[in-house]
Design a protein around this motif. Sequence first.
Motif, mmCIF file in Angstrom:
data_model
loop_
_atom_site.group_PDB
_atom_site.id
_atom_site.type_symbol
_atom_site.label_atom_id
_atom_site.label_comp_id
_atom_site.label_asym_id
_atom_site.label_seq_id
_atom_site.Cartn_x
_atom_site.Cartn_y
_atom_site.Cartn_z
ATOM 1 N N LEU A 144 -36.108 -32.908 -14.211
ATOM 2 C CA LEU A 144 -36.397 -34.230 -14.734
ATOM 3 C C LEU A 144 -35.887 -34.509 -16.079
ATOM 4 O O LEU A 144 -36.492 -34.001 -16.905
ATOM 5 C CB LEU A 144 -37.969 -34.245 -14.682
ATOM 6 N N ALA B 82 -35.082 -37.553 -16.899
ATOM 7 C CA ALA B 82 -36.014 -39.045 -17.301
ATOM 8 C C ALA B 82 -37.195 -39.251 -16.318
ATOM 9 O O ALA B 82 -37.214 -38.843 -15.147
ATOM 10 C CB ALA B 82 -34.654 -40.037 -16.977
ATOM 11 N N ALA C 234 -39.351 -44.993 -13.861
ATOM 12 C CA ALA C 234 -38.648 -45.645 -12.947
ATOM 13 C C ALA C 234 -38.634 -47.253 -12.890
ATOM 14 O O ALA C 234 -39.858 -47.610 -13.002
ATOM 15 C CB ALA C 234 -38.829 -44.772 -11.452
ATOM 16 N N ASN D 276 -32.042 -46.645 -13.802
ATOM 17 C CA ASN D 276 -33.469 -46.378 -14.189
ATOM 18 C C ASN D 276 -33.253 -47.264 -15.661
ATOM 19 O O ASN D 276 -32.397 -47.756 -16.174
ATOM 20 C CB ASN D 276 -33.640 -44.858 -14.590
ATOM 21 N N GLY E 242 -29.594 -44.414 -17.219
ATOM 22 C CA GLY E 242 -30.466 -43.334 -16.528
ATOM 23 C C GLY E 242 -30.397 -43.880 -14.929
ATOM 24 O O GLY E 242 -30.302 -45.172 -14.705
ATOM 25 N N TYR E 243 -30.307 -42.982 -13.845
ATOM 26 C CA TYR E 243 -30.351 -43.213 -12.514
ATOM 27 C C TYR E 243 -31.203 -42.458 -11.701
ATOM 28 O O TYR E 243 -31.346 -41.268 -11.758
ATOM 29 C CB TYR E 243 -28.649 -43.004 -11.860
ATOM 30 N N VAL E 244 -32.037 -43.186 -10.924
ATOM 31 C CA VAL E 244 -32.894 -42.610 -10.303
ATOM 32 C C VAL E 244 -32.775 -42.743 -8.587
ATOM 33 O O VAL E 244 -32.355 -43.687 -8.231
ATOM 34 C CB VAL E 244 -34.273 -43.025 -10.436
ATOM 35 N N SER E 245 -32.903 -41.436 -7.769
ATOM 36 C CA SER E 245 -32.364 -41.410 -6.279
ATOM 37 C C SER E 245 -33.856 -40.918 -5.725
ATOM 38 O O SER E 245 -34.338 -40.037 -6.243
ATOM 39 C CB SER E 245 -31.380 -40.684 -6.239
ATOM 40 N N VAL F 129 -37.183 -36.833 -5.301
ATOM 41 C CA VAL F 129 -36.794 -37.663 -6.237
ATOM 42 C C VAL F 129 -35.906 -37.021 -7.154
ATOM 43 O O VAL F 129 -36.258 -35.681 -7.917
ATOM 44 C CB VAL F 129 -38.161 -38.459 -7.068
ATOM 45 N N SER F 130 -34.714 -37.481 -7.768
ATOM 46 C CA SER F 130 -33.804 -36.834 -8.679
ATOM 47 C C SER F 130 -33.360 -37.799 -9.645
ATOM 48 O O SER F 130 -33.379 -39.221 -9.475
ATOM 49 C CB SER F 130 -32.656 -36.124 -7.912
ATOM 50 N N TYR F 131 -33.336 -37.287 -10.822
ATOM 51 C CA TYR F 131 -32.836 -38.064 -11.773
ATOM 52 C C TYR F 131 -31.496 -37.834 -12.764
ATOM 53 O O TYR F 131 -31.135 -36.577 -12.687
ATOM 54 C CB TYR F 131 -33.652 -38.162 -13.100
ATOM 55 N N ASN G 3 -28.470 -38.705 -15.622
ATOM 56 C CA ASN G 3 -28.105 -39.497 -16.727
ATOM 57 C C ASN G 3 -26.484 -39.752 -17.063
ATOM 58 O O ASN G 3 -25.773 -38.615 -16.936
ATOM 59 C CB ASN G 3 -28.917 -39.133 -18.075
#
Length: 221
Positions: free
Chosen positions: A15, A17, A20, A155, A164-167, A182-184, A186
């Motif tokens: 983690l 970031a 969300a 994100n 930031g990108y959240v999947s 959930v994965s983050y 950058n």
Amino acid sequence: MKRNLKDWIGKPLLLLALTATGALASCFEGKRTTGAEGTDSTATALLQAEASLYFDTLGLHRDVPVIPGQDVPRYTIDMCMHFAVGDSTQARTLNDCLCRRLFYMTGLTPEETMAHFADSLASQFGQELKDFYEPDDEDGSYRFTYTWNMTGQLNEKPCPGILGYVSAIETYQGGAHGSYFVSYLNFDARSGQFIETWDVFQEAKRPALTEAIMQQLLQMY
């Protein structure tokens, strides 16, 4: 290019970031949304991350029988993902990283990557289930469905110049309940390059950082 799902979801998530944004708008297979006049009102508007880097939404939907020749069980796969728009080096670099990190595929466009992954996923579970599934002749109305839903979106910026990108993946593959992952990620907003953990933290500090993350997670959960 196929990956075993058990290997795929078993990889540790770091983690970097922790914030969300809200859910993505509805997606439709084969439809790109650009925010241009006349597009569907439910489509995600064109997003501007930096002056030269834009994001758009790609959607995919699959509803297929898991075992060829049998109507049930079925597998529904839905994806709604943000990808960078255009053919700039910046956009290609970022999209290549998203395809590699989220789908473990390289050398394909985002559309091709999503399609190959969905087809591989359905095929894999068909192979695993075909020797174990027995249709219930007494209740032909029963329709068991496996689900695999994935969203990927920008994100909130962790700091200036960083994207930031959240999947998130929500899946049900039998049993008492489904699973959620959930994965983050950058990225450098100027180059589109992925930011590794040790680009930010000294590698010698890995044990201390890991311990700090563990303690924070214990307090939160």
